[in-house]
Design an enzyme around this catalytic site. Structure first.
Site: not given
Ligand code: DC
Length: 373
Positions: A7, A63, A74, A77, A89, A107, A115
């Site tokens: 992530r 891409r 996509c 959020e 993200r 991050y 984080r």
């Protein structure tokens, strides 16, 4: 080999297509290189973007980086009160030899706040930007601005040599008395053994403590600057400070400025900049800095000091100031600080993309219509 997911998140400076794409590429390159994912082993990438990013789908960046067979998606959020704005993200799923517990989540920039536990955690190689150059070229101003934009820690190595000079001066060693270098060497080396130098980062700003006292402001004096240049020719001083600088760059991403960062301290820095400006511009900047601090100085005096320091820094035996072979020269004489910052960030992003390609990726040959996926 197993299926693993990594992530990451990054913030974007403006809601503009190029900004969103370059931030997303930076994020993807970091996730992929840090986790040693191979291009063909990436199975899918899910992106989310906050509602305030409207100009392009982040997946277009994947891409453009050549991920043509991986499944890309996509989504907008969720809007949660107080959440970070302008944020992309990504969740990359790939086949990989590492166990999931060793996967590094990434991050960057303002998103490091999401984080903090990961920001300084065990890393498979922190990233560094080295900025070297003569006095008054704008190194510290720009290094600070670039560090802020990228969420890196700014390390000012000149401040460490200044602290060493201040310490010697306080111990009564006249660094400028023209005494024989050998005599000065011995006394400085003996004195330095007892120097208790501490570097702390308070709200992202570097603070320097000598024997427990904060000397961050005191070391800015121009006599201390000259002393720093004199003390920095001594190999024992350099050894001690270089070890400290390398340690700082080990655990977190840094923008480090100085004279020997690209050539000696961090030879593997991701980006090396040799920052320069003509003498007239450098003198004007120094005078302005001094005035802002309420100190008056004569232009001829500042010019003489700068010339002497540059000469000493460039001609000393131990790690003299010079351009690293792989450094990019940036002349800031006719650039605003914002223009110079953008150039460095652009070079850094291009460098990150390049290191991603070296890692087995090729730029996509697909024509991408940015808003249509
Ligand atoms: O960047 P500055 O003016 O704060 O640096 C003060 C002096 O310290 C500079 O004239 C030379 C020395 N220095 C050095 O030798 N190596 C570094 N990495 C940084 C500074």
């Amino acid at each position: 080999m197993g299926i693993r997911s990594a992530r990451g998140a990054i913030t974007v400076m403006r809601d503009e297509g190029d900004e969103i794409l370059s931030a997303t590429k930076e994020l993807l390159s970091e996730i992929i290189t840090r986790n040693q994912f191979k291009h063909d082993d990436v199975i899918s990438i899910i992106f989310t973007a906050t509602k305030d990013l409207t100009k392009v789908y982040p997946a277009a960046a994947a891409r453009e980086l050549g991920f043509t067979s991986a499944a890309l998606m996509c989504a907008e959020e969720m809007r949660v009160e107080g959440s970070l704005p302008m944020c992309v993200r990504a969740c990359v799923t790939a086949e990989c030899g590492l166990p999931q517990r060793d996967i590094e989540h990434v991050y960057l920039r303002e998103a490091t706040r999401l984080r903090p536990d990961l920001a300084r955690a065990r890393r498979r190689g922190a990233v560094a930007i080295a900025i070297d150059g003569p006095g008054g070229a704008g190194k510290s101003t720009l290094a600070k601005m670039v560090a802020e934009a990228l969420g890196f820690v700014y390390v000012d190595t000149g401040a460490m040599y200044r602290a060493a000079a201040l310490y010697c001066m306080r111990k009564g060693i006249d660094l400028s008395d023209g005494s024989l270098l050998a005599r000065r060497l011995q006394s400085v080396e003996a004195v330095l053994d007892s120097m208790d130098l501490e570097i702390k980062f308070v709200d992202g700003a570097q603070k320097i403590f000598l024997c427990g006292g904060d000397v961050t402001e005191a070391i800015r004096d121009s006599a201390v600057g000259t002393g720093a240049s004199q003390v920095s020719v001594i190999p024992a001083v350099r050894e001690k400070l270089v070890a400290l600088q390398r340690k700082l760059a080990q655990d977190c991403d840094v923008v480090m400025d100085g004279r020997d960062i690209g050539t000696h301290v961090l030879p593997n820095a991701r980006l090396k900049i040799y920052l320069d400006a003509d003498l007239k511009t450098r003198v004007t900047r120094r005078l302005k800095d001094l005035r802002e601090k309420g100190r008056e100085a004569e232009s001829v005096e500042v010019e003489r000091e700068l010339r002497e320091r540059d000469h000493r820094d460039m001609t000393r035996d131990a790690s003299p100031l010079c351009k690293a072979d792989d450094a990019v020269v940036l002349d800031t004489s006719n650039l605003t600080r914002e223009e110079a910052r953008e150039k460095i960030i652009e070079l850094f992003r291009r460098g990150s993309e390049f290191s991603l390609r070296e890692n087995g990726l090729t730029a996509g040959s697909l024509e991408v219509t940015r808003n249509v996926l």
